[in-house]
Design a protein around this motif. Structure first.
Motif, PDB file in Angstrom:
ATOM      1  N   LEU A   1       0.894  -1.254   0.064  1.00  0.00           N
ATOM      2  CA  LEU A   1       0.092   0.079  -0.095  1.00  0.00           C
ATOM      3  C   LEU A   1       1.023   1.198   0.041  1.00  0.00           C
ATOM      4  O   LEU A   1       1.809   1.363   0.838  1.00  0.00           O
TER       5      LEU A   1
ATOM      6  N   VAL B   1       0.919   5.762  -1.144  1.00  0.00           N
ATOM      7  CA  VAL B   1       0.251   6.701  -1.536  1.00  0.00           C
ATOM      8  C   VAL B   1       0.903   7.748  -2.388  1.00  0.00           C
ATOM      9  O   VAL B   1       2.317   7.807  -2.534  1.00  0.00           O
TER      10      VAL B   1
ATOM     11  N   PRO C   1       2.121   5.035   3.655  1.00  0.00           N
ATOM     12  CA  PRO C   1       1.127   5.696   4.646  1.00  0.00           C
ATOM     13  C   PRO C   1       2.232   5.881   5.721  1.00  0.00           C
ATOM     14  O   PRO C   1       2.608   5.141   6.459  1.00  0.00           O
TER      15      PRO C   1
ATOM     16  N   GLU D   1      -4.579   8.680   5.227  1.00  0.00           N
ATOM     17  CA  GLU D   1      -3.698   8.786   3.783  1.00  0.00           C
ATOM     18  C   GLU D   1      -4.247   7.816   2.849  1.00  0.00           C
ATOM     19  O   GLU D   1      -4.119   8.106   1.504  1.00  0.00           O
ATOM     20  N   THR D   2      -5.005   6.729   3.199  1.00  0.00           N
ATOM     21  CA  THR D   2      -5.558   5.620   2.171  1.00  0.00           C
ATOM     22  C   THR D   2      -7.017   5.277   2.230  1.00  0.00           C
ATOM     23  O   THR D   2      -7.377   4.611   1.614  1.00  0.00           O
TER      24      THR D   2
ATOM     25  N   LEU E   1      -9.172  11.912   1.590  1.00  0.00           N
ATOM     26  CA  LEU E   1      -7.937  11.707   1.987  1.00  0.00           C
ATOM     27  C   LEU E   1      -7.265  12.875   2.387  1.00  0.00           C
ATOM     28  O   LEU E   1      -7.572  14.009   2.073  1.00  0.00           O
TER      29      LEU E   1
ATOM     30  N   ILE F   1      -2.795  14.505  -0.749  1.00  0.00           N
ATOM     31  CA  ILE F   1      -2.985  13.157  -1.206  1.00  0.00           C
ATOM     32  C   ILE F   1      -3.590  13.024  -2.318  1.00  0.00           C
ATOM     33  O   ILE F   1      -4.878  13.139  -2.214  1.00  0.00           O
TER      34      ILE F   1
ATOM     35  N   ALA G   1      -4.211   6.385  -2.854  1.00  0.00           N
ATOM     36  CA  ALA G   1      -3.928   5.361  -2.428  1.00  0.00           C
ATOM     37  C   ALA G   1      -3.622   4.049  -3.506  1.00  0.00           C
ATOM     38  O   ALA G   1      -4.747   4.253  -4.303  1.00  0.00           O
TER      39      ALA G   1
END
Length: 162
Positions: free
Chosen positions: A29, A31, A44, A65-66, A108, A112, A115
């Protein structure tokens, strides 16, 4: 012997950050964010807020953030780094975790863009667009199998994410 308080202007404090390695089916994952008008890529990650535990900060940053609510699995380690972006030393605490819920409609954090899930080779290919060299370091640490107990990062603060 009693200690006297040191005036705040005489105390140096490094920037403290947290990051999460969240892996799923061979992808991590990440960003995509705008930094100084350019696109950059990061895990993240973010800053520790006043009164917040490191674990709570990691969970909060991942969500903000995600849009993924994560559960932490392990502590990966702590790294010191001199950030050219901030012109100061950063101490980064990295954790691994897994997503337990995703809210794609959640707004988000500012800056950002999105994601996304990426393979390690795709992340490495981003080269200078990576926000810091610590991204690959923490992914490689995770890939090497390092998993320290979460208790290795002790806190006397509440562990309830906001």
């Amino acid at each position: 012997m009693t200690s006297r308080p040191v005036p705040a202007e005489n105390v140096w404090c490094p920037r403290v950050t947290v990051a999460c390695v969240v892996a799923h089916e061979g992808r991590f994952l990440m960003v995509e964010e705008e930094v100084f008008g350019e696109l950059a890529y990061n895990q993240p990650a973010g800053h520790l807020d006043p009164g917040e535990s490191l674990r709570t900060a990691a969970i909060r940053e991942a969500l903000e953030e995600t849009g993924h609510t994560i559960e932490l699995d392990a502590f990966l380690g702590a790294w010191q780094w001199l950030s050219p972006e901030h012109g100061e030393q950063v101490i980064r605490f990295a954790f691994s975790g897994h997503s337990v819920l995703h809210d794609p409609a959640r707004p988000l954090d500012t800056g950002i863009r999105r994601a996304l899930w990426m393979r390690r080779d795709e992340i490495e290919a981003l080269g200078p667009r990576l926000r810091s060299p610590l991204i690959l370091t923490t992914i490689d640490t995770w890939l090497s199998g390092r998993r320290l107990p979460l208790e290795a990062v002790a806190s006397l603060l509440p562990e309830n994410p906001a």
